[in-house]
Design a protein around this motif. Structure first.
Motif, PDB file in Angstrom:
ATOM      1  N   ALA A  73       1.760   6.319  -7.101  1.00  0.00           N
ATOM      2  CA  ALA A  73       0.687   7.212  -7.540  1.00  0.00           C
ATOM      3  C   ALA A  73       1.139   8.667  -7.449  1.00  0.00           C
ATOM      4  O   ALA A  73       0.854   9.476  -8.339  1.00  0.00           O
ATOM      5  CB  ALA A  73      -0.568   6.989  -6.693  1.00  0.00           C
ATOM      6  N   LEU A  74       1.871   9.010  -6.399  1.00  0.00           N
ATOM      7  CA  LEU A  74       2.388  10.362  -6.254  1.00  0.00           C
ATOM      8  C   LEU A  74       3.386  10.686  -7.361  1.00  0.00           C
ATOM      9  O   LEU A  74       3.359  11.772  -7.938  1.00  0.00           O
ATOM     10  CB  LEU A  74       3.037  10.529  -4.879  1.00  0.00           C
ATOM     11  N   ASP A 120       2.379   1.552  -3.480  1.00  0.00           N
ATOM     12  CA  ASP A 120       1.347   2.016  -4.420  1.00  0.00           C
ATOM     13  C   ASP A 120       1.098   3.510  -4.263  1.00  0.00           C
ATOM     14  O   ASP A 120       0.957   4.239  -5.246  1.00  0.00           O
ATOM     15  CB  ASP A 120       0.041   1.246  -4.208  1.00  0.00           C
ATOM     16  N   GLY A 121       1.050   3.984  -3.020  1.00  0.00           N
ATOM     17  CA  GLY A 121       0.856   5.411  -2.779  1.00  0.00           C
ATOM     18  C   GLY A 121       2.010   6.240  -3.320  1.00  0.00           C
ATOM     19  O   GLY A 121       1.805   7.293  -3.926  1.00  0.00           O
ATOM     20  N   ALA A 122       3.224   5.748  -3.112  1.00  0.00           N
ATOM     21  CA  ALA A 122       4.396   6.473  -3.615  1.00  0.00           C
ATOM     22  C   ALA A 122       4.400   6.496  -5.144  1.00  0.00           C
ATOM     23  O   ALA A 122       4.717   7.524  -5.753  1.00  0.00           O
ATOM     24  CB  ALA A 122       5.682   5.835  -3.086  1.00  0.00           C
ATOM     25  N   ALA A 150       0.840  -1.197   0.000  1.00  0.00           N
ATOM     26  CA  ALA A 150       0.000   0.000   0.000  1.00  0.00           C
ATOM     27  C   ALA A 150       0.877   1.249   0.000  1.00  0.00           C
ATOM     28  O   ALA A 150       0.595   2.224  -0.706  1.00  0.00           O
ATOM     29  CB  ALA A 150      -0.932   0.003   1.207  1.00  0.00           C
ATOM     30  N   ARG A 151       1.958   1.241   0.772  1.00  0.00           N
ATOM     31  CA  ARG A 151       2.881   2.369   0.810  1.00  0.00           C
ATOM     32  C   ARG A 151       3.558   2.568  -0.546  1.00  0.00           C
ATOM     33  O   ARG A 151       3.670   3.690  -1.039  1.00  0.00           O
ATOM     34  CB  ARG A 151       3.923   2.125   1.902  1.00  0.00           C
ATOM     35  N   GLN A 205       1.509  11.320 -10.550  1.00  0.00           N
ATOM     36  CA  GLN A 205       0.866  12.637 -10.504  1.00  0.00           C
ATOM     37  C   GLN A 205       1.886  13.740 -10.773  1.00  0.00           C
ATOM     38  O   GLN A 205       1.635  14.662 -11.547  1.00  0.00           O
ATOM     39  CB  GLN A 205       0.203  12.850  -9.151  1.00  0.00           C
TER      40      GLN A 205
END
Length: 88
Positions: free
Chosen positions: A35-36, A31-33, A28-29, A39
């Motif tokens: 996605a950032l 995936d978040g990184a 999850a961490r 972006q």
């Protein structure tokens, strides 16, 4: 071979569950990184496209300047010659 004791099997199952939770949190961490990063990459692409557009418009509006400089220089030569020939 003998089957492992039920207590050992429960301990292994508990550790596997903890490991699974740790792996899910890690993914999850990540995936978040990611996605950032995507972006930020999109923002950089938009900003680069905007700069390209602005640069193109500046280049298009700048081209007459050298032509105007040549025209003014020619007028600076022609007008005194015309005045000199008109005076005689």
């Amino acid at each position: 071979m003998t089957d492992p004791a039920p207590a050992d099997a429960a301990a292994v199952a508990l550790e596997l569950e903890r490991l699974r939770g740790t792996m899910e949190a890690g993914f999850a961490r990540v995936d978040g990184a990611l996605a950032l990063l995507v972006q930020r990459s999109d923002q950089s692409d938009r900003q680069l496209a905007d700069h390209e557009t602005r640069l193109d418009s500046l280049e298009r509006s700048r081209w007459p300047l050298p032509s105007l400089a040549v025209l003014i220089a020619l007028l600076g030569v022609v007008i005194p010659l015309w005045q000199a020939t008109a005076a005689h």
